[in-house]
Design an enzyme around this catalytic site. Structure first.
Site, PDB file in Angstrom:
ATOM      1  N   CYS A   3      -2.578  -4.065   7.274  1.00  0.00           N
ATOM      2  CA  CYS A   3      -2.223  -4.298   8.674  1.00  0.00           C
ATOM      3  C   CYS A   3      -2.699  -3.138   9.543  1.00  0.00           C
ATOM      4  O   CYS A   3      -2.835  -1.997   9.102  1.00  0.00           O
ATOM      5  CB  CYS A   3      -0.717  -4.504   8.815  1.00  0.00           C
ATOM      6  SG  CYS A   3       0.290  -3.125   8.216  1.00  0.00           S
ATOM      7  N   THR A   7      21.384 -38.556   4.381  1.00  0.00           N
ATOM      8  CA  THR A   7      21.616 -37.726   3.190  1.00  0.00           C
ATOM      9  C   THR A   7      22.810 -36.813   3.402  1.00  0.00           C
ATOM     10  O   THR A   7      23.652 -36.651   2.515  1.00  0.00           O
ATOM     11  CB  THR A   7      20.362 -36.901   2.868  1.00  0.00           C
ATOM     12  OG1 THR A   7      19.281 -37.785   2.572  1.00  0.00           O
ATOM     13  CG2 THR A   7      20.606 -35.994   1.668  1.00  0.00           C
ATOM     14  N   GLU A  26      14.501 -32.399   1.123  1.00  0.00           N
ATOM     15  CA  GLU A  26      15.135 -33.078  -0.001  1.00  0.00           C
ATOM     16  C   GLU A  26      15.709 -34.452   0.351  1.00  0.00           C
ATOM     17  O   GLU A  26      16.582 -34.964  -0.331  1.00  0.00           O
ATOM     18  CB  GLU A  26      16.229 -32.189  -0.596  1.00  0.00           C
ATOM     19  CG  GLU A  26      15.681 -30.936  -1.277  1.00  0.00           C
ATOM     20  CD  GLU A  26      16.622 -30.379  -2.328  1.00  0.00           C
ATOM     21  OE1 GLU A  26      17.538 -31.090  -2.766  1.00  0.00           O
ATOM     22  OE2 GLU A  26      16.437 -29.208  -2.696  1.00  0.00           O
ATOM     23  N   ARG A  65      14.714 -23.636  -4.467  1.00  0.00           N
ATOM     24  CA  ARG A  65      15.421 -23.318  -3.221  1.00  0.00           C
ATOM     25  C   ARG A  65      15.438 -21.820  -2.939  1.00  0.00           C
ATOM     26  O   ARG A  65      15.404 -21.398  -1.780  1.00  0.00           O
ATOM     27  CB  ARG A  65      16.851 -23.850  -3.286  1.00  0.00           C
ATOM     28  CG  ARG A  65      16.964 -25.362  -3.233  1.00  0.00           C
ATOM     29  CD  ARG A  65      18.413 -25.817  -3.357  1.00  0.00           C
ATOM     30  NE  ARG A  65      18.544 -27.264  -3.306  1.00  0.00           N
ATOM     31  CZ  ARG A  65      19.705 -27.895  -3.395  1.00  0.00           C
ATOM     32  NH1 ARG A  65      20.840 -27.209  -3.546  1.00  0.00           N
ATOM     33  NH2 ARG A  65      19.749 -29.217  -3.341  1.00  0.00           N
ATOM     34  N   CYS A 109      -0.720  -0.047   7.678  1.00  0.00           N
ATOM     35  CA  CYS A 109      -1.182   0.380   6.355  1.00  0.00           C
ATOM     36  C   CYS A 109      -2.640   0.842   6.395  1.00  0.00           C
ATOM     37  O   CYS A 109      -3.054   1.659   5.566  1.00  0.00           O
ATOM     38  CB  CYS A 109      -1.021  -0.754   5.354  1.00  0.00           C
ATOM     39  SG  CYS A 109       0.707  -1.096   4.954  1.00  0.00           S
ATOM     40  N   GLU A 122       0.823  -1.206   0.000  1.00  0.00           N
ATOM     41  CA  GLU A 122       0.000   0.000   0.000  1.00  0.00           C
ATOM     42  C   GLU A 122       0.860   1.261   0.000  1.00  0.00           C
ATOM     43  O   GLU A 122       0.534   2.254  -0.664  1.00  0.00           O
ATOM     44  CB  GLU A 122      -0.930   0.006   1.217  1.00  0.00           C
ATOM     45  CG  GLU A 122      -1.899  -1.169   1.261  1.00  0.00           C
ATOM     46  CD  GLU A 122      -1.369  -2.357   2.045  1.00  0.00           C
ATOM     47  OE1 GLU A 122      -2.179  -3.026   2.704  1.00  0.00           O
ATOM     48  OE2 GLU A 122      -0.145  -2.613   2.002  1.00  0.00           O
TER      49      GLU A 122
END
Length: 347
Positions: free
Chosen positions: A79, A200, A287, A188, A88, A54
């Protein structure tokens, strides 16, 4: 609401999406100001901590005297509280605006209808719900975070044509092609955090960065219950913020390396996501590996899943890929020799 109103709100949603890589942990918000059928100002939330949509839209209006006769389209309820920027809702009131159309109300307890109420009490006509479904989809991470009190969880893996993630001894195998790898690095940049399990981290020794796509590196998360991982792994190189969830210690080891201790007597994943919620992390891209992915699927702690299947590569034996049994297929695409399947949580 007319077709013209929808057109302007669609434009506001387009603008909001421009903040995808920079607005989080705030939601993406766009704003369009229209006077007599002409857009006189527009803006979006460009950067977390910076001016809201805004503010940028009103700044773009050259003739501020037109604001009382204009209609403001904003994708999320303005807000009503002081955060990193002033409210705002107050800005719209003080600017003399008299007509505001909102796509989605804000579930954040600090707002939650207060912005609308404040504007209405100031004499502004407020309408809500225009293109509501599109707004919910755009900010699905934010709404999940606010409503479920956890990050939005995205699962990702690549499997061979015969359904394996890795070789028999967990050895790493390059399954997906270059185009698919670039796409993953793009993803990502769009998520706040990326997570892997102990195996992993040990067997793949990943960087979990965005070296194949321009953009910010995500927060790295690794689960290492008994702190068995070598400190010489790439995950511990200090190149980007990293959280290590474990059962043994709580420590700020380096500026960008934090050990977070969880309670061994309680389920690990709910604790982990509660901690990420407290850290204001809106989304996590998971992942691997297989055990972590299957645990999330079984616990129903996921929102989307992206699965690459290479139609050319087979290995005959190895670590089996997770079974997607409850998800709803949303889309299937081809990337060279890879098929990409996108699932949504149907529960």
């Amino acid at each position: 609401m007319t077709s013209a109103d929808e057109l302007y709100m669609r434009r506001a949603l387009e603008l909001a999406a421009l903040g995808r890589n920079a607005a989080s942990p705030n939601p993406m918000v766009g704003c369009v100001i229209v006077h007599n059928g002409v857009i006189i100002g527009e803006g979006w939330h460009r950067q977390y901590g910076g001016p809201h949509a805004e503010v940028n839209a009103i700044r773009a209006v050259q003739n501020k005297s037109l604001l009382p006769q204009s209609r403001v389209y904003v994708t999320l309820e303005p807000c009503s509280h002081y955060g990193k920027t002033p409210p705002c809702a107050d800005l719209l009131i003080n600017s003399g605006v008299r007509d505001v159309v909102i796509c989605n109300t804000d579930p954040n307890p600090l707002v939650a209808g207060r912005g609308i109420k404040k504007m209405q009490e100031a004499g502004i006509q407020v309408q809500t719900g225009l293109l509501e479904a599109q707004g919910l989809e755009l900010n699905k991470r934010f709404f999940t975070f606010q409503n479920l009190k956890r990050p939005y969880i995205i699962l990702k893996w690549a499997e061979t044509a015969d359904g394996f993630l890795a070789g028999p001894a967990c050895e790493r195998i390059q399954i997906s092609g270059k185009l698919a790898r670039r796409l993953v690095h793009k993803w990502r940049t769009e998520e706040q955090a990326i997570m892997v399990g102990t195996r992993t981290a040990l067997h793949d020794n990943p960087y979990l960065d965005t070296s194949h796509w321009p953009g910010r590196n995500p927060l790295r998360i690794v689960i290492d219950r008994k702190l068995q991982l070598s400190p010489h792994l790439h995950l511990f190189d200090g190149s980007q913020p990293t959280l290590v969830y474990n059962y043994l210690k709580e420590e700020q080891a380096q500026e960008d390396l934090t050990f977070v201790q969880l309670q061994e007597q309680q389920d690990l994943l709910p604790q982990l996501f509660q901690d990420l919620y407290q850290r204001n992390v809106l989304s996590v891209l998971v992942e691997g590996g297989t055990y972590l992915l299957e645990s999330l699927l079984q616990a129903n702690l996921w929102d989307e899943a992206f699965i690459f299947k290479n139609t050319d590569k087979t290995i005959g034996a190895g670590i089996k890929a997770p079974a997607m049994v409850s998800g709803k297929l949303k889309q299937a695409q081809t990337f060279g020799s890879d098929l990409l399947f996108q699932f949504g949580n149907s529960e």
